[in-house]
Motif scaffolding. Structure first.
Motif, PDB file in Angstrom:
ATOM      1  N   ARG A 234       0.688  -1.268  -0.027  1.00 36.83           N
ATOM      2  CA  ARG A 234      -0.078  -0.073  -0.035  1.00 36.83           C
ATOM      3  C   ARG A 234       0.754   1.281  -0.079  1.00 36.83           C
ATOM      4  N   GLU A 235       1.878   1.119   0.973  1.00 36.71           N
ATOM      5  CA  GLU A 235       2.864   2.394   0.612  1.00 36.71           C
ATOM      6  C   GLU A 235       3.339   2.458  -0.654  1.00 36.71           C
ATOM      7  N   LEU A 236       4.037   1.203  -1.120  1.00 39.24           N
ATOM      8  CA  LEU A 236       4.556   1.358  -2.451  1.00 39.24           C
ATOM      9  C   LEU A 236       3.914   1.856  -3.525  1.00 39.24           C
ATOM     10  N   LEU A 237       2.765   1.585  -3.600  1.00 41.81           N
ATOM     11  CA  LEU A 237       1.823   2.042  -4.651  1.00 41.81           C
ATOM     12  C   LEU A 237       0.738   3.215  -4.253  1.00 41.81           C
ATOM     13  N   ALA A 238       1.037   3.891  -3.097  1.00 39.09           N
ATOM     14  CA  ALA A 238       0.004   4.835  -2.794  1.00 39.09           C
ATOM     15  C   ALA A 238      -0.554   5.804  -4.031  1.00 39.09           C
ATOM     16  N   ALA A 239       0.287   6.363  -4.589  1.00 43.69           N
ATOM     17  CA  ALA A 239       0.043   7.052  -5.796  1.00 43.69           C
ATOM     18  C   ALA A 239      -0.865   6.496  -6.912  1.00 43.69           C
ATOM     19  N   ASP A 240      -0.261   5.300  -7.099  1.00 45.46           N
ATOM     20  CA  ASP A 240      -1.003   4.650  -8.261  1.00 45.46           C
ATOM     21  C   ASP A 240      -2.381   4.022  -7.782  1.00 45.46           C
ATOM     22  N   ILE A 241      -2.493   3.720  -6.513  1.00 42.81           N
ATOM     23  CA  ILE A 241      -3.682   3.080  -6.272  1.00 42.81           C
ATOM     24  C   ILE A 241      -4.916   4.426  -6.254  1.00 42.81           C
ATOM     25  N   GLU A 242      -4.417   5.531  -5.583  1.00 44.37           N
ATOM     26  CA  GLU A 242      -5.276   6.688  -5.690  1.00 44.37           C
ATOM     27  C   GLU A 242      -5.676   7.047  -6.985  1.00 44.37           C
ATOM     28  N   LEU A 243      -4.506   7.121  -7.816  1.00 46.24           N
ATOM     29  CA  LEU A 243      -4.733   7.299  -9.204  1.00 46.24           C
ATOM     30  C   LEU A 243      -5.811   6.551 -10.064  1.00 46.24           C
ATOM     31  N   TYR A 244      -5.729   5.134  -9.671  1.00 50.12           N
ATOM     32  CA  TYR A 244      -6.559   4.092 -10.448  1.00 50.12           C
ATOM     33  C   TYR A 244      -7.908   4.295  -9.811  1.00 50.12           C
ATOM     34  N   ARG A 245      -8.100   4.535  -8.364  1.00 46.46           N
ATOM     35  CA  ARG A 245      -9.473   4.748  -7.914  1.00 46.46           C
ATOM     36  C   ARG A 245     -10.038   6.054  -8.508  1.00 46.46           C
ATOM     37  N   GLU A 246      -9.419   6.989  -8.547  1.00 49.29           N
ATOM     38  CA  GLU A 246     -10.099   8.269  -9.199  1.00 49.29           C
ATOM     39  C   GLU A 246     -10.407   7.876 -10.572  1.00 49.29           C
ATOM     40  N   PHE A 247      -9.341   7.348 -11.599  1.00 49.58           N
ATOM     41  CA  PHE A 247      -9.919   7.201 -12.733  1.00 49.58           C
ATOM     42  C   PHE A 247     -11.026   6.309 -12.650  1.00 49.58           C
ATOM     43  N   SER A 248     -11.047   5.072 -12.114  1.00 49.49           N
ATOM     44  CA  SER A 248     -12.206   4.267 -12.278  1.00 49.49           C
ATOM     45  C   SER A 248     -13.377   4.900 -11.796  1.00 49.49           C
ATOM     46  N   ASN A 249     -13.557   5.742 -10.982  1.00 50.25           N
ATOM     47  CA  ASN A 249     -14.781   6.438 -10.332  1.00 50.25           C
ATOM     48  C   ASN A 249     -14.990   7.377 -11.601  1.00 50.25           C
ATOM     49  N   ALA A 250     -13.948   8.184 -12.349  1.00 48.83           N
ATOM     50  CA  ALA A 250     -14.516   8.811 -13.414  1.00 48.83           C
ATOM     51  C   ALA A 250     -15.473   8.020 -14.585  1.00 48.83           C
TER      52      ALA A 250
ATOM     53  N   GLU B  51     -16.894   5.242 -13.908  1.00 44.60           N
ATOM     54  CA  GLU B  51     -18.000   4.650 -13.509  1.00 44.60           C
ATOM     55  C   GLU B  51     -19.061   5.762 -13.693  1.00 44.60           C
ATOM     56  N   ARG B  52     -18.849   7.023 -13.550  1.00 50.86           N
ATOM     57  CA  ARG B  52     -19.711   8.194 -13.417  1.00 50.86           C
ATOM     58  C   ARG B  52     -19.983   8.584 -14.963  1.00 50.86           C
ATOM     59  N   ALA B  53     -19.006   8.354 -15.917  1.00 52.79           N
ATOM     60  CA  ALA B  53     -19.278   8.486 -17.314  1.00 52.79           C
ATOM     61  C   ALA B  53     -20.117   7.702 -18.027  1.00 52.79           C
ATOM     62  N   GLU B  54     -20.111   6.224 -17.585  1.00 57.75           N
ATOM     63  CA  GLU B  54     -20.640   5.096 -18.038  1.00 57.75           C
ATOM     64  C   GLU B  54     -22.264   5.297 -17.645  1.00 57.75           C
ATOM     65  N   ASP B  55     -22.330   5.794 -16.210  1.00 60.50           N
ATOM     66  CA  ASP B  55     -23.796   6.085 -15.546  1.00 60.50           C
ATOM     67  C   ASP B  55     -24.564   7.049 -16.402  1.00 60.50           C
ATOM     68  N   ALA B  56     -23.779   8.313 -16.747  1.00 65.84           N
ATOM     69  CA  ALA B  56     -24.348   9.104 -17.368  1.00 65.84           C
ATOM     70  C   ALA B  56     -24.617   8.850 -18.853  1.00 65.84           C
ATOM     71  N   MET B  57     -23.922   7.940 -19.501  1.00 67.29           N
ATOM     72  CA  MET B  57     -24.317   7.683 -20.897  1.00 67.29           C
ATOM     73  C   MET B  57     -25.726   6.599 -20.989  1.00 67.29           C
ATOM     74  N   ARG B  58     -25.487   5.763 -20.011  1.00 72.39           N
ATOM     75  CA  ARG B  58     -26.854   4.987 -19.843  1.00 72.39           C
ATOM     76  C   ARG B  58     -28.021   5.792 -19.763  1.00 72.39           C
ATOM     77  N   ASP B  59     -27.784   6.763 -18.670  1.00 78.67           N
ATOM     78  CA  ASP B  59     -29.197   7.684 -18.395  1.00 78.67           C
ATOM     79  C   ASP B  59     -29.496   8.427 -19.675  1.00 78.67           C
ATOM     80  N   ARG B  60     -28.498   8.799 -20.346  1.00 79.66           N
ATOM     81  CA  ARG B  60     -28.566   9.772 -21.353  1.00 79.66           C
ATOM     82  C   ARG B  60     -29.324   8.921 -22.522  1.00 79.66           C
ATOM     83  N   ASP B  61     -28.862   7.638 -22.716  1.00 78.09           N
ATOM     84  CA  ASP B  61     -29.236   6.767 -23.973  1.00 78.09           C
ATOM     85  C   ASP B  61     -30.705   6.158 -23.322  1.00 78.09           C
ATOM     86  N   SER B  62     -30.898   6.180 -22.060  1.00 87.92           N
ATOM     87  CA  SER B  62     -32.435   5.479 -21.846  1.00 87.92           C
ATOM     88  C   SER B  62     -33.373   6.713 -22.269  1.00 87.92           C
ATOM     89  N   LYS B  63     -33.095   8.077 -22.505  1.00 86.88           N
ATOM     90  CA  LYS B  63     -34.021   9.135 -22.835  1.00 86.88           C
ATOM     91  C   LYS B  63     -33.729   9.156 -24.207  1.00 86.88           C
TER      92      LYS B  63
END
Length: 368
Positions: A325-341, A343-355
């Motif tokens: 966890r110490e060795l990869l602290a920055a990479d873990i944070e980066l991967y989490r932030e990007f994964s969240n982005a 997920e948010r983008a995919e949710d937005a696309m699904r919501d838009r496409d449903s309309k």
């Protein structure tokens, strides 16, 4: 080594190579498939190279003609390499459709994605799938190729060092991100494998970027996550640094000696947001859709292979190790932030496409 090609006139291919050794007279080898057709030594003087002190004689220009290769004009598929370094100098691809774009794929894995490289190699005239194995000057020469608009480059290089050159030359930049703990697991299993094999076998991997750690692995009993965790704790700070935050370093540093800045993760997210296509490795099919849309070419569909059971098992065990966890602290944070982005983008696309009635248009993932 620097190089360029002036023309391919059918009956002759003309170019030049400036070797690293200014007293060396370069040669090129010409292949048709796996068959070597000729080796041609430079015999044309390029006065500017001599006048600028870049080469002792300026004898750097080569001509591949009918005298060197019989029936040259009739040969539709040729590869020309620098004879000394085996660097690709020119490809002739008559009659073969090629994508007229320039694509750079940042390789974020220690072991390159061979399948992706083979796919793109078949679609572009010029292809350099292991660019990290070339010296920096040669890498810049490849990026600056002006005799072709169909170029694919991939490699594990420090993006900050080359991003300006890539953008100036009109490259689309893309990348797939892998879970950093899973990547560390593969790195360590690769090191352990290398330590048990002969040098000849290891050479098949090419430049994996961790060669200096092989001696630290040899003779060690490394069977599970506990063994590898203890090994990491025993490493010197310098050796451990070679394994720390590789993804964030690739995106923000200019070289392996540069320290991560305090804003490394935001800077890495900015670098990702500037890419034309970026996705998680676990969603490789969507990555290909994004790249294909950028290239205006259907890259087909892929069945994503399952992760190696050994890598998956080791990654699960390493996940709870504090040293990891110490060795990869920055990479873990980066991967989490990007994964969240993502997920948010995919949710937005699904919501838009449903309309929208009918299937929605393909959209790139909002990055950052």
């Amino acid at each position: 080594m620097l190089f360029s090609v002036d023309e391919d006139a059918g009956t002759r291919i003309v170019g030049w190579i400036m070797p690293d050794n200014p007293s060396h007279t370069p040669s090129v080898t010409v292949f048709e498939g796996s068959e070597k057709l000729a080796e041609v030594q430079a015999r044309i003087t390029r006065p500017l190279l001599r006048e600028q002190g870049l080469h002792d004689t300026g004898l750097c220009g080569f001509v591949v003609d009918e005298a060197a290769v019989s029936g040259l004009a009739r040969r539709h598929q040729l590869d020309v390499y620098d004879a000394h370094t085996q660097t690709l100098v020119y490809r002739r691809r008559y009659g073969t459709p090629t994508i007229q774009r320039k694509l750079f794929r940042l390789e974020t894995q220690i072991l390159p994605n061979v399948r992706l490289n083979r796919l793109f190699d078949s679609l572009f005239q010029m292809s350099y799938p292991r660019i990290e194995a070339l010296p920096p000057d040669t890498t810049r020469s490849v990026i600056d190729i002006n005799f072709s608009n169909s170029i694919y480059i991939s490699g594990r290089i420090y993006l900050a060092e080359f991003e300006v050159f890539l953008q100036r030359s009109g490259f689309d930049i893309c990348a797939c991100l892998r879970d950093p703990i899973e990547e560390l697991a593969e790195q360590m299993l690769t090191l352990e494998w290398i330590s048990r094999n002969s040098d000849d076998t290891v050479k098949q991997l090419g430049n994996i970027g961790l060669a200096s750690l092989v001696d630290a692995v040899k003779g060690k009993e490394l069977k599970d996550a506990d063994d590898f965790g203890a090994w990491l704790l025993r490493l010197s700070p310098g050796d451990r640094r070679l394994l720390s935050n590789p993804l964030t370093r690739l995106l923000t540093c200019h070289n392996g000696d540069e320290e991560l800045s305090l804003v490394a993760v935001p800077s890495a997210l900015d670098a990702l947001s500037n890419m034309k296509a970026v996705q998680l490795r676990s969603n490789l099919e969507h990555f290909l859709l994004l790249v294909g849309a950028q290239l205006e070419h259907d890259l087909g569909t892929w069945e994503i292979p399952a992760p190696s059971p050994g890598v998956t098992k080791l990654a699960e065990g390493l996940n709870d190790k504090e040293v990891v966890r110490e060795l990869l602290a920055a990479d873990i944070e980066l991967y989490r932030e990007f994964s969240n982005a993502v997920e948010r983008a995919e949710d937005a696309m699904r919501d838009r496409d449903s309309k929208i009635e009918g299937p929605g248009p393909q959209a790139a993932i909002a990055q950052g």
